[in-house]
Motif scaffolding. Structure first.
Motif: not given
Length: 1013
Positions: A199, A161-162
């Protein structure tokens, strides 16, 4: 890169590192590229492991700076490999070698998408990294929705997701119209609630970009940002790995506060109170410590907090606290902190309530004017200028005038302008204003623009009470033995108009005033003489009763200038002489100047127009305009009788006449087996002679043919008005200085044109050496500046004036060179197109009472971008025949050549990287040669040369030059002609021996100077 088991790659890298010179390296690279190309042609028998190895080699060769124009398909094909090692290589090499517009990327979009939406997290990360690095429009259109799904997915790991957040940020910055973020306010609010700091930090970067584009859609996210700051700064609720030197995630704090500054002032009392509590904690908890890393992080947070405080228009108490904190910072030893403190104080001045508080630190700010760092001095000057008002104007202007005497040249113009504006805006009385302007002109005349003395003339003309005082003051300055020419202008103008008001005083008789002004006439330039003639006419008018002797003396001056070549001076002399015969009517014709109409000050308007520009930035803009091949013509009109003496400098752009944008047209370059050839798609004339005119009879007696002559005129880049580029060809470095150079500057430059190391300039105090390295169209030139004395060299300035065909990047030179020390200044040079213009180093320094300024040509000349190439007869004849007639083939008879043997001439050609090809021309009195020219526009371009000599007359020859680029053909022809006329043989003389005693070693064994002194 894992090299285990990849012995071939390891051996290749080892071979490259063991190469003795660039030519060996190029040959080894060409050999390896040929091997890789051959293996790729037989791709059917190529295992994935071997393909991976060869693609790694391609990437390594590309990183060395060589063009890799094949193998792209093989790199892209590795993306679809099922195993991680091959897939990793495919992604890395594709992202490095291909840009967003490459056609091969379309073949990989489906594979990349499959990896993104797949369940293999490692493959997802590779794919997201590729998309983020390339960021093309097609990727954005096809893959942005999938990247958005990963970002908001709860099933994906934080690492993925990062990377998705950073990938989406890149796509949005590159293609904001393609990436659909409508309705993303709620999703961003959810992302800002993320507990994972990685994130959250990546999402905050995305949020900053989104809110900068449209803050109105993200009001719901504002409380989330405040809570994030509370979590970090107040609660410190973060994992230990995100704490940097005891500071909770400083990067996230900075990004969050930056995002808040895109919103208008926050009205919600709860959010505003919470935010101020956090900011108060940041302000109170920041201090200067010894650890540099902690200082950098804490001050990054602090100064972003100060920006947010100013944005929120905080209460006066908090603003006072900010100013007090900045006051402490501008007094510390660390220059970066002092700079930031002064800069933020200048921004604080926009808040009018804190101006009185900033005044408390006026003494420390004035002290910063004497800081060794010029950037700090500039910020201190800006701050003093901004904080000045009626209450402290006298003190600040007085400090600026004192500083003017010792300020370096690059800041004096800006300093003079600001002092003049402050004196005008906050003058307690006009006599003080006149005193300030005259002191400015006296101390820094070269840096006082005409607008400044035009303005003081307006004030004196419009205020009758000021006219006698101004006349007395300018006479005091004119009585000095040596004054600046600008003082002569303003003094002659004011005395000519108003000295008659003081005729009863000693020293103010018409004859005395005339003698005072006239003794300055031999020292002034042509632009000042019209003002002096006007003053003579005014003095003659005010001399009542007439003085026959004075009248005859002035008439003789008018008659002298009636035949002057300057039209302005001639017209004034003729008209004033005739008008002076009118007797009493002269009083009406040459009456005093009427009062000027009130208008906005040209100085203040000029400052408003350039408020955000420093003097250095203005100089950079000026050089950028000059590099665009536009000559800059500056017209400077002095005030004349009957006209308003306020005129802005007129800047007129003259288009360049040089044809520098021409690129190769029909010819195509190929590189096979280390030999550069030109393939012409046009059919060759089979009936043409093998060498065309090459083996024709030598006809030196006749001029070149008409076509060649007309082409010469068309291609000349220096016809018409001379541009900065054309002026760069002229000899520089011979400016008059009290300190004389050791050795001949021109000879040193000539030697360095053929060598890559040596001494460029030397005098009793400094030695400047050069060491250069050239590869294709790029070069790195290292300047070594060594102080030869036991005292420091101060006010050191080195400005590179580059012609339009060179792109030069240089590092800053320190203001001071310590005793017996050496500093280095690297120059990165890129050749954009063929040209003989040279870059100039404008170098100056101060030693004791000596101020030395020299302009030195830098040896980044045409032959540095040539590489010799060997051709056999068949290759040479093929290229020569394909290049027929002007403008690709030019011929000229060169006269004035110093007689030399053909072997010596061949040595000259070889010395500037043009390889003589023996035995190709059957005439033993001729020679032919070939070379390869490199530039950013032409890349590699083959050039051919033929020289035909007459044994009976060695002072002339016929030269023919051919290439696929008209500009290269012309420039190379002119370059060779200059060399044959000015350099009869290869310089073999040793470097000039300094007359100074032997220097001590500068302690750097790797430095150039250590071996040259």
């Amino acid at each position: 890169m894992a090299l285990s088991g990849m012995r071939g790659l390891s051996v290749f890298i080892s071979d490259i590192r063991n190469c003795q010179n660039k030519e060996q390296e190029r040959l080894r690279v060409d050999k390896e590229l040929g091997k890789v190309r051959t293996r790729f042609k037989n791709e059917k028998g190529l295992a994935p492991y071997e393909k991976k190895k060869y693609v790694w080699k391609m990437l390594y060769i590309y990183m060395l700076g060589y063009d890799v124009d094949f193998g792209h398909m093989e790199a892209v094909s590795l993306i679809s490999a099922p195993k991680y090692p091959e897939k990793q290589v495919g992604y890395i090499v594709t992202s490095c070698l291909l840009n967003e517009n490459h056609d091969f990327l379309r073949l990989a979009i489906n594979t990349v998408r499959n990896d993104i939406i797949g369940r293999n997290e490692t493959f997802q990360c590779l794919a997201l990294t590729l998309v983020g690095n390339i960021g093309g429009r097609e990727f954005a259109e096809s893959l942005a929705p999938d990247v958005q799904k990963i970002l908001i997915s709860s099933s994906c790991r934080p690492l993925v997701r990062k990377k998705a957040a950073l990938c989406l940020l890149r796509l949005f910055r590159k293609n904001p119209d393609v990436v659909n973020v409508d309705g993303w306010s709620d999703r961003m609010a959810q992302l800002l609630d993320e507990r994972d700091l990685g994130v959250l930090t990546s999402s905050m970067s995305l949020f900053v970009s989104l809110v900068s584009n449209n803050y109105d859609a993200y009001w719901s996210c504002l409380p989330k940002c405040v809570k994030t700051l509370e979590r970090l700064a107040r609660n410190q609720d973060i994992p230990q790995e995100y704490t940097y030197y005891g500071i909770p995630s400083p990067w996230l704090q900075v990004k969050t506060m930056r995002a808040l500054q895109y919103f208008p002032v926050i009205e919600d009392p709860s959010s505003r109170r919470s935010l101020f509590e956090v900011l108060q904690r940041i302000l109170m908890g920041t201090d200067v410590v010894k650890n540099v890393n902690k200082n950098n992080a804490s001050h990054a947070v602090l100064f972003e907090a100060l920006s947010l405080v100013m944005h929120l228009d905080a209460e006066k108490e908090m603003m006072s606290q900010c100013v007090a904190l900045l006051g402490k910072f501008i007094a510390v030893r660390e220059p970066n902190i002092r700079y930031l403190g002064l800069e933020n104080m200048s921004r604080m001045l926009m808040v009018t309530d804190v101006q009185d508080i900033i005044k408390r630190h006026q003494a420390q700010i004035i002290t910063s004017l004497k800081d060794p760092d010029i950037s700090i001095r500039r910020r201190a000057l800006d701050l003093l200028y901004g904080m000045c008002d009626v209450s402290n104007a006298k003190d600040i202007v007085e400090e600026l005038l004192q500083y003017l005497s010792t300020a370096e040249f690059v800041i004096r113009e800006e300093l003079s302008l600001k002092a003049a504006i402050l004196a005008e805006k906050f003058a307690p009385d006009l006599s003080w204003y006149v005193d300030v302007i005259l002191q400015l002109i006296d101390k820094a005349g070269d840096f006082v623009s005409d607008d400044i003395w035009f303005r003081v003339v307006q004030f004196v003309t419009n205020n009758e009470d000021l006219q006698p005082y101004a006349a007395v003051k300018v006479k005091e300055y004119l009585d000095k033995p040596a004054i600046h020419e600008t003082m002569v202008k303003v003094g002659a103008y004011i005395l000519g108009e108003y000295s008659h008001l003081l005729a009863s005083r000693p020293g103010f008789s018409p004859r005395e005033i005339f003698n005072l002004i006239h003794e300055k006439l031999p020292t002034v330039s042509i632009s000042t003489i019209p003002i002096l003639l006007s003053s003579y006419a005014k003095i003659l008018m005010h001399t009542q009763p007439p003085d026959p002797e004075l009248q005859n003396q002035i008439w003789m001056i008018f008659r002298k200038y009636e035949s002057c070549i300057d039209v302005e001076i001639q017209q004034r002399a003729v008209e004033y002489f005739e008008l002076s015969k009118k007797g009493a009517a002269l009083m009406d014709i040459l009456a005093e100047m009427p009062k000027f109409t009130e208008r906005q000050s040209a100085l203040i308007k000029k400052a408003e127009d350039t408020e955000s520009d420093t003097a250095e930035q203005s100089a950079i803009k000026m050089r950028t305009q000059q590099q665009a091949s536009n000559a800059l013509v500056v017209t400077d009109q002095p005030p004349v009788a009957g006209t308003v003496p306020v005129s802005q400098l007129g800047l007129v752009k003259i288009p360049s006449t040089s044809n520098t944008d021409h690129r190769p047209g029909d010819q195509e370059l190929t590189h096979t087996n280390g030999v550069l050839t030109i393939v012409d798609p046009q059919p060759l004339d089979s009936s043409a002679d093998l060498l065309g005119d090459l083996l024709g009879p030598l006809a030196i007696e006749g001029p070149p043919d008409n076509g060649s002559t007309s082409e010469h005129k068309m291609m000349s880049p220096h016809e018409g008005i001379p541009s900065e580029d054309a002026l760069a060809i002229a000899t520089v470095g011979e400016q008059p200085n009290s300190v004389q150079p050791i050795g001949n500057i021109a000879e040193r430059f000539s030697i360095l044109c053929l060598k890559d190391s040596g001494v460029l300039y030397e005098d009793p105090y400094i030695q400047i050496g050069i060491k250069a390295e050239w590869r294709a169209h790029q070069g790195r030139l290292l300047l070594y500046m060594g102080n030869k004395n036991t005292a420091p060299l101060v006010s050191v300035q080195a400005l590179t004036l580059s012609p339009s065909h060179l792109k030069i990047e240089r590092s800053l030179v320190p203001d001071t060179i310590p005793p017996r020390a050496q500093v280095q200044c690297p120059l990165e040079i890129i050749n954009l197109r063929p040209s003989r213009d040279v870059a100039v180093l404008d170098f100056s320094y101060k030693f004791s009472s000596h101020v030395v300024n020299v302009r030195l040509r830098l040896p980044a000349v045409l032959n540095k971008f040539l590489q010799p190439i060997s051709l056999n007869g068949e290759e040479f004849f093929l290229q020569w025949r394909s290049l027929s007639g002007p403008p690709l083939k030019l011929q000229e008879v060169v006269r004035g050549v110093k007689p030399m043997q053909l072997n010596d001439m061949a040595n000259i050609f070889n010395s500037f990287n043009v390889m003589v090809l023996p035995g190709l021309d059957p005439n033993p009195n001729n020679l032919v040669a070939s070379t390869t020219f490199y530039s950013e526009t032409t890349r590699a371009m083959l050039a051919l040369v033929r020289i035909e000599t007459d044994p009976a007359d060695r002072t002339q020859l016929r030269m023919t030059v051919a290439s696929g680029d008209p500009a290269l053909t012309f420039e190379l022809k002119e370059f060779i002609k200059e060399q044959l006329i000015s350099i009869p043989s290869i310089p073999r003389a040793p470097e000039p021996t300094p007359t100074q005693p032997p220097q001590v070693d500068l302690s750097d064994p790797g430095a150039l100077l250590a071996g040259l002194m």
